[in-house]
Design a protein around this motif. Structure first.
Motif, short mmCIF file in Angstrom:
data_model
loop_
_atom_site.label_atom_id
_atom_site.label_comp_id
_atom_site.label_asym_id
_atom_site.label_seq_id
_atom_site.Cartn_x
_atom_site.Cartn_y
_atom_site.Cartn_z
N GLU A 18 0.80 -1.22 0.00
CA GLU A 18 0.00 0.00 0.00
C GLU A 18 0.84 1.28 0.00
O GLU A 18 0.32 2.37 -0.16
N ILE A 19 2.15 1.15 0.15
CA ILE A 19 3.00 2.33 0.22
C ILE A 19 3.46 2.74 -1.17
O ILE A 19 4.03 1.95 -1.92
N LYS A 20 3.19 4.00 -1.49
CA LYS A 20 3.60 4.57 -2.79
C LYS A 20 4.50 5.78 -2.62
O LYS A 20 5.01 6.32 -3.59
N ALA A 21 4.69 6.24 -1.37
CA ALA A 21 5.54 7.40 -1.11
C ALA A 21 6.60 7.02 -0.08
O ALA A 21 6.30 6.39 0.94
N PHE A 22 7.82 7.41 -0.37
CA PHE A 22 8.96 7.06 0.47
C PHE A 22 9.78 8.31 0.76
O PHE A 22 9.80 9.24 -0.04
N ALA A 23 10.46 8.33 1.89
CA ALA A 23 11.36 9.42 2.23
C ALA A 23 12.62 8.84 2.83
O ALA A 23 12.59 7.78 3.48
N HIS A 24 13.74 9.50 2.58
CA HIS A 24 14.99 9.11 3.24
C HIS A 24 15.92 10.31 3.27
O HIS A 24 15.74 11.28 2.54
N GLY A 25 16.89 10.24 4.15
CA GLY A 25 17.86 11.32 4.28
C GLY A 25 18.99 11.16 3.29
O GLY A 25 19.45 10.04 3.03
N VAL A 26 19.43 12.29 2.73
CA VAL A 26 20.55 12.28 1.80
C VAL A 26 21.53 13.39 2.18
O VAL A 26 21.22 14.29 2.96
N ASN A 27 22.72 13.29 1.58
CA ASN A 27 23.72 14.35 1.74
C ASN A 27 23.67 15.26 0.52
O ASN A 27 22.96 14.97 -0.44
N CYS A 28 24.41 16.32 0.56
CA CYS A 28 24.44 17.27 -0.57
C CYS A 28 25.68 17.08 -1.43
O CYS A 28 26.04 17.93 -2.23
N ALA A 29 26.34 15.93 -1.25
CA ALA A 29 27.55 15.61 -2.02
C ALA A 29 27.25 14.71 -3.22
O ALA A 29 28.14 14.40 -4.00
N ASP A 72 3.67 5.42 -10.21
CA ASP A 72 2.76 5.83 -9.13
C ASP A 72 3.49 6.01 -7.80
O ASP A 72 2.87 6.09 -6.75
N GLN A 73 4.82 6.07 -7.86
CA GLN A 73 5.61 6.21 -6.64
C GLN A 73 6.28 7.59 -6.56
O GLN A 73 6.61 8.19 -7.58
N VAL A 74 6.47 8.04 -5.33
CA VAL A 74 7.12 9.32 -5.07
C VAL A 74 8.22 9.07 -4.04
O VAL A 74 8.02 8.35 -3.06
N VAL A 75 9.38 9.69 -4.27
CA VAL A 75 10.48 9.60 -3.32
C VAL A 75 10.84 11.02 -2.88
O VAL A 75 11.12 11.88 -3.72
#
Length: 159
Positions: A18-29, A72-75
């Motif tokens: 049921e999950i179509k949206a995800f989030a995670h932490g990234v660096n700016c490098a 249909d997914q968003v990150v």
């Protein structure tokens, strides 16, 4: 505005249908070489290329959110550290998380799955207790459910 809960769960967020949206932490490098970032890079290679380009151009800064839509997914890529080996900044996480919720709300997204943001490495990561509190407090006033996968548990094949 309806308030949504934060859910802290165990499991494999990529194998939760049921999950179509995800989030995670990234660096700016522009690097995704460790931890769950590698899974994001492999799952969305075009996203990684676009993210790396933004970093190379200097247009992704701590506190920013780089949104990637594919099918249909968003990150949501939350910029929480300047360099790959730098400790994430709590204020960057708070800012990026707030932006993520606003973007999700505008897009009609009701649930976002994420790993333990900023707490990947014990010595170089943020204090998980503080991050957990920030996530919980942010979700209390948000119209989006934040589903935090605190522990990875692979689903058996065929499920």
């Amino acid at each position: 505005m309806a308030r949504m809960p934060t859910m802290f769960v165990k499991g494999d967020m990529f194998a939760t249908p049921e999950i179509k949206a995800f989030a995670h932490g990234v660096n700016c490098a522009g690097r995704m070489e460790a931890g769950i970032a590698v899974a994001f890079k492999k799952r969305w290679p075009a996203m990684f290329e676009a993210y790396a380009k933004k970093c190379e151009e200097g247009t992704l800064q701590p506190g920013d959110v780089f949104v990637w839509k594919e099918g249909d997914q968003v990150v949501f890529n939350l910029a929480i550290a300047q360099e790959e080996t730098a400790k994430p900044k709590l204020n960057a996480l708070v800012t990026a998380l707030g932006k993520t919720i606003e973007l999700a709300k505008a897009d009609g997204i009701e649930k976002i799955a994420m790993p333990r943001l900023g707490a990947a490495k014990a010595k170089s990561g943020l204090d998980w207790t503080r991050v957990r509190k920030v996530i919980t407090e942010t979700a209390e006033i948000a119209p989006v459910t934040l589903m935090v996968f605190e522990q990875f548990v692979r689903q058996p094949a065929g499920e």
